[in-house]
Design a protein around this motif. Structure first.
Motif, PDB file in Angstrom:
ATOM      1  N   PHE A   2       0.814  -1.214   0.000  1.00 50.14           N
ATOM      2  CA  PHE A   2       0.000   0.000   0.000  1.00 50.14           C
ATOM      3  C   PHE A   2       0.850   1.268   0.000  1.00 50.14           C
ATOM      4  O   PHE A   2       0.320   2.373  -0.024  1.00 50.14           O
ATOM      5  CB  PHE A   2      -0.927   0.014   1.216  1.00 50.14           C
ATOM      6  N   GLY A   3       2.156   1.107   0.083  1.00 48.86           N
ATOM      7  CA  GLY A   3       3.032   2.264   0.075  1.00 48.86           C
ATOM      8  C   GLY A   3       3.298   2.850   1.444  1.00 48.86           C
ATOM      9  O   GLY A   3       3.865   3.940   1.546  1.00 48.86           O
ATOM     10  N   PHE A   4       2.906   2.120   2.516  1.00 49.69           N
ATOM     11  CA  PHE A   4       3.153   2.616   3.863  1.00 49.69           C
ATOM     12  C   PHE A   4       4.599   2.371   4.288  1.00 49.69           C
ATOM     13  O   PHE A   4       5.055   2.949   5.266  1.00 49.69           O
ATOM     14  CB  PHE A   4       2.238   1.934   4.879  1.00 49.69           C
ATOM     15  N   GLY A   5       5.281   1.464   3.593  1.00 46.73           N
ATOM     16  CA  GLY A   5       6.657   1.139   3.924  1.00 46.73           C
ATOM     17  C   GLY A   5       6.780   0.024   4.933  1.00 46.73           C
ATOM     18  O   GLY A   5       7.743  -0.725   4.930  1.00 46.73           O
ATOM     19  N   ALA A   6       5.822  -0.124   5.797  1.00 44.54           N
ATOM     20  CA  ALA A   6       5.856  -1.163   6.819  1.00 44.54           C
ATOM     21  C   ALA A   6       4.489  -1.219   7.483  1.00 44.54           C
ATOM     22  O   ALA A   6       3.688  -0.298   7.361  1.00 44.54           O
ATOM     23  CB  ALA A   6       6.928  -0.859   7.860  1.00 44.54           C
ATOM     24  N   GLU A   7       4.245  -2.313   8.198  1.00 49.11           N
ATOM     25  CA  GLU A   7       2.998  -2.412   8.948  1.00 49.11           C
ATOM     26  C   GLU A   7       3.246  -3.181  10.227  1.00 49.11           C
ATOM     27  O   GLU A   7       4.150  -4.028  10.307  1.00 49.11           O
ATOM     28  CB  GLU A   7       1.912  -3.115   8.141  1.00 49.11           C
ATOM     29  N   ILE A   8       2.464  -2.894  11.237  1.00 45.53           N
ATOM     30  CA  ILE A   8       2.534  -3.630  12.491  1.00 45.53           C
ATOM     31  C   ILE A   8       1.548  -4.787  12.472  1.00 45.53           C
ATOM     32  O   ILE A   8       1.618  -5.706  13.273  1.00 45.53           O
ATOM     33  CB  ILE A   8       2.246  -2.697  13.683  1.00 45.53           C
ATOM     34  N   GLY A   9       0.617  -4.759  11.572  1.00 43.77           N
ATOM     35  CA  GLY A   9      -0.412  -5.777  11.451  1.00 43.77           C
ATOM     36  C   GLY A   9      -1.560  -5.220  10.633  1.00 43.77           C
ATOM     37  O   GLY A   9      -1.530  -4.075  10.172  1.00 43.77           O
ATOM     38  N   ILE A  10      -2.580  -6.041  10.429  1.00 39.96           N
ATOM     39  CA  ILE A  10      -3.762  -5.615   9.677  1.00 39.96           C
ATOM     40  C   ILE A  10      -4.959  -5.677  10.612  1.00 39.96           C
ATOM     41  O   ILE A  10      -5.382  -6.746  11.044  1.00 39.96           O
ATOM     42  CB  ILE A  10      -3.974  -6.489   8.429  1.00 39.96           C
ATOM     43  N   SER A  11      -5.473  -4.513  10.946  1.00 35.78           N
ATOM     44  CA  SER A  11      -6.577  -4.424  11.886  1.00 35.78           C
ATOM     45  C   SER A  11      -7.899  -4.696  11.183  1.00 35.78           C
ATOM     46  O   SER A  11      -8.190  -4.115  10.138  1.00 35.78           O
ATOM     47  CB  SER A  11      -6.619  -3.029  12.530  1.00 35.78           C
ATOM     48  N   THR A  12      -8.703  -5.570  11.789  1.00 37.73           N
ATOM     49  CA  THR A  12     -10.042  -5.836  11.250  1.00 37.73           C
ATOM     50  C   THR A  12     -11.126  -5.262  12.150  1.00 37.73           C
ATOM     51  O   THR A  12     -12.305  -5.545  11.957  1.00 37.73           O
ATOM     52  CB  THR A  12     -10.262  -7.356  11.082  1.00 37.73           C
ATOM     53  N   GLN A  13     -10.727  -4.469  13.140  1.00 41.57           N
ATOM     54  CA  GLN A  13     -11.721  -3.792  13.961  1.00 41.57           C
ATOM     55  C   GLN A  13     -12.012  -2.424  13.353  1.00 41.57           C
ATOM     56  O   GLN A  13     -11.447  -2.048  12.333  1.00 41.57           O
ATOM     57  CB  GLN A  13     -11.219  -3.650  15.392  1.00 41.57           C
ATOM     58  N   LYS A  14     -12.890  -1.673  13.973  1.00 38.33           N
ATOM     59  CA  LYS A  14     -13.320  -0.407  13.377  1.00 38.33           C
ATOM     60  C   LYS A  14     -12.929   0.817  14.201  1.00 38.33           C
ATOM     61  O   LYS A  14     -13.100   1.940  13.734  1.00 38.33           O
ATOM     62  CB  LYS A  14     -14.843  -0.428  13.167  1.00 38.33           C
ATOM     63  N   LEU A  15     -12.402   0.618  15.398  1.00 38.34           N
ATOM     64  CA  LEU A  15     -12.006   1.750  16.221  1.00 38.34           C
ATOM     65  C   LEU A  15     -10.508   1.982  16.098  1.00 38.34           C
ATOM     66  O   LEU A  15      -9.730   1.035  16.091  1.00 38.34           O
ATOM     67  CB  LEU A  15     -12.375   1.509  17.687  1.00 38.34           C
ATOM     68  N   HIS A  16     -10.123   3.209  16.042  1.00 33.48           N
ATOM     69  CA  HIS A  16      -8.757   3.711  15.936  1.00 33.48           C
ATOM     70  C   HIS A  16      -8.118   3.413  14.587  1.00 33.48           C
ATOM     71  O   HIS A  16      -7.667   4.309  13.904  1.00 33.48           O
ATOM     72  CB  HIS A  16      -7.846   3.210  17.051  1.00 33.48           C
ATOM     73  N   ALA A  17      -8.002   2.140  14.213  1.00 32.32           N
ATOM     74  CA  ALA A  17      -7.310   1.790  12.978  1.00 32.32           C
ATOM     75  C   ALA A  17      -8.013   0.623  12.312  1.00 32.32           C
ATOM     76  O   ALA A  17      -8.541  -0.267  12.983  1.00 32.32           O
ATOM     77  CB  ALA A  17      -5.858   1.418  13.275  1.00 32.32           C
TER      78      ALA A  17
END
Length: 417
Positions: free
Chosen positions: A378-393
């Motif tokens: 996605f062009g973020f350069g890195a990720e901590i994980g993929i959130s499937t919730q709807k609050l914050h992230a």
């Protein structure tokens, strides 16, 4: 004072220094960490070999062993990821919004670190370096609790990262490992006030345990029961290529496709091509009665159970069903999807619009592989994980998602009346 509380207190102290660190200091630490990983590749791979051998002796599936294993190329990839992070924009201090109020007060909402982040994750030791780097760049001290199956690997990596951070003037305690025993994990989940947020990465059982038992706020990363839907208006050549990539390019990861849906009007033609292609790629298809009938007794097609349609296989297995309409596809996804990534293959703009509106997942894809749901892609350069919730992230969590905000209000003596 227990060991976990002591680790958390040290992380809190380290977080204060890190929150005030300049981008230059943080980037220097990331480059030092990358160089140290490369310099210590042999030691890291040797430690990992102990974990891999123990996993195989315990009968661990090869798909899980693959996620656990490190080699020089993977260690170099971890180092390259840290270097890439150093090149990204620092989110700390970014003004999310700002304006002057009618009374003359200047109001700015700016990004700030969470403070102390706890990450509980399974198997993949490359997460250790990724998570440490992302947390450091976003100004957070991190407590890393990997799985016992990767204990030797994680211990070696964390030791390297701590020494490298300290060599650039940051406290070594910006990165700390947490013991893998269950009592320690439970205490980590109850360290509210010392740990600001927990992020679990792993299977459904791990994630739900953290969500249900933690008093520390949790950002929930979800499992991936990802769907590919072949619409009535699909380009079938394109659909087959996307399906094979989504399923087989790397089947052990959360954005790999686990479920295939095919519109009834194109099912005969598409399945006649897709089932042999999937078989050639080593995929076992768990099909509904229409899919099984279309297979002509192909041995790699078996009858699906109810559980199959909700499964995250992380292997060369795929559930498959024929649906009578786009609406039936949407209903199937609403019932079984984990809310991670779901894709439609279609030439109809109306169908694409309906699908992207009706399917409530972190990523909804039109005419592309599910494998693109990834921070790097996605062009973020890195990720901590993929959130499937709807609050914050929601979706891939890059650097901005690893921050909170605060308001800075600047006045010239204004008082409220």
């Amino acid at each position: 004072m227990s060991e976990i509380i002591e680790l958390a207190r040290r992380a809190r102290v380290a977080s204060y220094a890190l929150a005030e660190a300049s981008r230059a200091t943080k980037d220097a630490a990331l480059h030092a960490m990358a160089a140290a990983l490369r310099a210590n590749t042999d030691a890291i791979v040797a430690a990992n070999a102990k974990d891999v051998a123990a996993a195989r002796d315990a009968g661990t599936p090869e798909s899980t062993v693959d996620r656990l294993a490190l080699n020089p190329a993977r260690v170099d990839g971890m180092a390259a990821g840290l270097e890439q992070l150093a090149g990204l924009t620092d989110p700390i201090g970014e003004v999310v919004r700002g304006y002057t109020l009618p009374n003359g007060l200047e109001l700015r909402q700016v990004r700030v670190p969470f403070g102390v982040v706890g990450i509980i994750y399974e198997a993949r030791p490359n997460v250790t370096a990724d998570a440490a780097g992302i947390c450091l760049k976003s100004g957070n001290a991190v407590l890393l609790r990997g799985s016992s199956s990767a204990a030797a690997s994680n211990e070696a990596i964390i030791a390297v990262l701590r020494d490298a951070a300290e060599s650039t003037g940051l406290p070594a305690d910006v990165v700390q490992g947490v013991p893998t025993d269950r009592a320690a994990v439970k205490e980590l989940m109850q360290a509210r006030g010392l740990v600001d947020v927990l992020i679990p990465r792993g299977g459904a059982g791990l994630i739900q345990t953290v969500v249900s038992e933690s008093s520390v706020p949790v950002i929930e990363t979800g499992v991936g029961n990802c769907h590919v839907y072949i619409d009535a208006e699909a380009d079938l050549d394109l659909g087959l290529e996307i399906l094979l990539n989504s399923k087989t390019q790397r089947p052990s990861v959360c954005n790999a496709a686990e479920s295939l849906l095919v519109h009834a009007s194109v099912a005969d033609e598409f399945l006649a091509r897709a089932l042999p292609a999937l078989a050639q790629a080593g995929v076992t298809v768990h099909g509904d009665p229409k899919v099984v009938a279309a297979s002509n007794n192909q041995p790699t097609v078996v009858e699906a159970t109810e559980e199959d349609f909700g499964a995250e296989y992380n292997s060369l297995d795929l559930s498959a069903a024929v649906v009578d309409s786009l609406e039936d596809a949407v209903q199937h996804i609403r019932r079984y999807s984990s809310g991670h990534t779901d894709a439609i293959i279609t030439r109809s703009q109306a169908a694409a619009r309906r699908f992207t509106t009706a399917v409530d997942s972190a990523a909804v894809v039109v005419n592309a592989s599910t494998r693109f749901t990834d921070g790097g892609e996605f062009g973020f350069g890195a990720e901590i994980g993929i959130s499937t919730q709807k609050l914050h992230a929601r979706g891939p969590m890059g650097l901005p998602e690893m921050t909170s905000t605060k308001y800075v209000v600047t006045g010239e003596g204004q008082i409220r009346t």
